[in-house]
Design a protein around this motif. Sequence first.
Motif, PDB file in Angstrom:
ATOM      1  N   GLY A 170      87.410  45.592  58.822  1.00 25.00           N
ATOM      2  CA  GLY A 170      89.272  44.963  58.978  1.00 25.00           C
ATOM      3  C   GLY A 170      89.706  44.106  58.555  1.00 25.00           C
ATOM      4  N   GLU A 171      89.228  43.296  57.972  1.00 28.75           N
ATOM      5  CA  GLU A 171      89.740  41.679  57.815  1.00 28.75           C
ATOM      6  C   GLU A 171      89.975  40.793  56.678  1.00 28.75           C
ATOM      7  OE1 GLU A 171      90.103  38.597  61.669  1.00 28.75           O
ATOM      8  OE2 GLU A 171      88.317  38.460  60.396  1.00 28.75           O
ATOM      9  N   THR A 172      90.960  40.493  56.247  1.00 29.33           N
ATOM     10  CA  THR A 172      91.002  39.608  55.110  1.00 29.33           C
ATOM     11  C   THR A 172      90.528  38.223  54.888  1.00 29.33           C
ATOM     12  OG1 THR A 172      92.722  40.411  54.766  1.00 29.33           O
ATOM     13  CG2 THR A 172      91.663  42.336  53.581  1.00 29.33           C
ATOM     14  N   ARG A 173      91.043  37.667  56.007  1.00 26.70           N
ATOM     15  CA  ARG A 173      91.235  36.371  55.453  1.00 26.70           C
ATOM     16  C   ARG A 173      90.166  35.843  55.568  1.00 26.70           C
ATOM     17  NH1 ARG A 173      94.069  33.525  61.001  1.00 26.70           N
ATOM     18  NH2 ARG A 173      92.954  31.651  60.651  1.00 26.70           N
ATOM     19  N   GLN A 174      89.720  34.687  55.147  1.00 23.64           N
ATOM     20  CA  GLN A 174      88.097  34.390  54.621  1.00 23.64           C
ATOM     21  C   GLN A 174      88.157  32.570  55.785  1.00 23.64           C
ATOM     22  OE1 GLN A 174      85.940  35.800  53.715  1.00 23.64           O
ATOM     23  NE2 GLN A 174      87.237  37.730  52.995  1.00 23.64           N
ATOM     24  N   VAL A 175      89.484  32.284  55.344  1.00 24.36           N
ATOM     25  CA  VAL A 175      88.998  30.559  56.028  1.00 24.36           C
ATOM     26  C   VAL A 175      89.549  30.659  56.974  1.00 24.36           C
ATOM     27  CG1 VAL A 175      90.052  28.269  55.918  1.00 24.36           C
ATOM     28  CG2 VAL A 175      89.408  29.765  53.535  1.00 24.36           C
ATOM     29  N   ARG A 176      88.344  30.367  58.364  1.00 23.51           N
ATOM     30  CA  ARG A 176      89.432  30.688  59.939  1.00 23.51           C
ATOM     31  C   ARG A 176      89.113  28.369  59.525  1.00 23.51           C
ATOM     32  NH1 ARG A 176      88.704  34.478  62.811  1.00 23.51           N
ATOM     33  NH2 ARG A 176      88.100  36.692  61.181  1.00 23.51           N
ATOM     34  N   ILE A 177      89.931  28.224  60.815  1.00 26.90           N
ATOM     35  CA  ILE A 177      90.612  26.394  60.985  1.00 26.90           C
ATOM     36  C   ILE A 177      89.833  26.708  62.560  1.00 26.90           C
ATOM     37  CG2 ILE A 177      91.788  24.616  61.860  1.00 26.90           C
ATOM     38  CD1 ILE A 177      92.258  26.121  58.455  1.00 26.90           C
ATOM     39  N   PHE A 178      88.679  25.987  62.141  1.00 30.70           N
ATOM     40  CA  PHE A 178      87.822  25.545  63.411  1.00 30.70           C
ATOM     41  C   PHE A 178      88.976  24.759  64.585  1.00 30.70           C
ATOM     42  CE2 PHE A 178      85.567  22.383  66.146  1.00 30.70           C
ATOM     43  CZ  PHE A 178      84.157  23.857  66.668  1.00 30.70           C
TER      44      PHE A 178
END
Length: 267
Positions: free
Chosen positions: A72-80
């Motif tokens: 259900g998530e759409t955000r692709q980029v995650r910040i370490f």
Amino acid sequence: MGKAFAVVLTIITTVTVAILVSRHWWFPTVASAHGGAMDHQFVETFVGAAIGFILAQLCLAAFAWKFGERKGETRQVRIFPGGVKWLVVLALVYVGSEIILLEFVGQKVWAAMYFTPAAADSLQVQVLAGQFAFSFRYPGPDGKFGPIHTDKIDETKGNMFGIDQSDPESKDDIVTVELGVPVNKPVELLLNSKDVGHGFYVPEMRIQQDIVPGMQIPLHFTPTKIGKYDITCNQLCGLGHHTMRAFLDVMSEEDYQKWIVEQASLQ
Ligand SMILES: [Cu+2]
């Protein structure tokens, strides 16, 4: 997806490590004096690299598990968290110190082979590599090799080394198709090529050396186990490269003396 990837990665890492630890595909048994030190060095290098490999793979799996895409998530980029800078620095320091450490520890084994001259009582044998065979030459009773006259090389007459028969130093030289040596005696090979680059490789002796035309390259070792070993050329040297091999025959001192007398009588 992240969790499935983490599981697959962990399985691949475990299987890879298990195969290597089981030593299913490993070197043949050592048959030379320096071979043990070389294997020891190899294992040290291997373990050092393996620790890095396992840590890196498991870290990757852990991050994929924890921060992978969720349903259900759409955000692709995650910040370490905290930025990746310190991780990159850590990896650089680990790999850098590993390389420097191995360089210091490993050079001992290397130096014993390449920076230390052969023992004075070594049996000297000249090796001539050519497309696609090896020939060996013993200095005979005078202990001296006559010069190689490249213009006199004639394979049809069996004159592989271009020996000038009128030369007194060459007269007693013994040319063979097999490299016979006595066990537990240091051997110094003088490697020559008459045409292109070749390789001289005997896995059981842990010796491997490129042969370069125009150079005579020394290589020394002490065989410790009686037996017949494959000598292979491991530099692609032409169409017949796959047929380029010879035998190293390590014999007892008595057998060697008999063999060399027999070879002398065949000249
Ligand atoms: Cu070859």
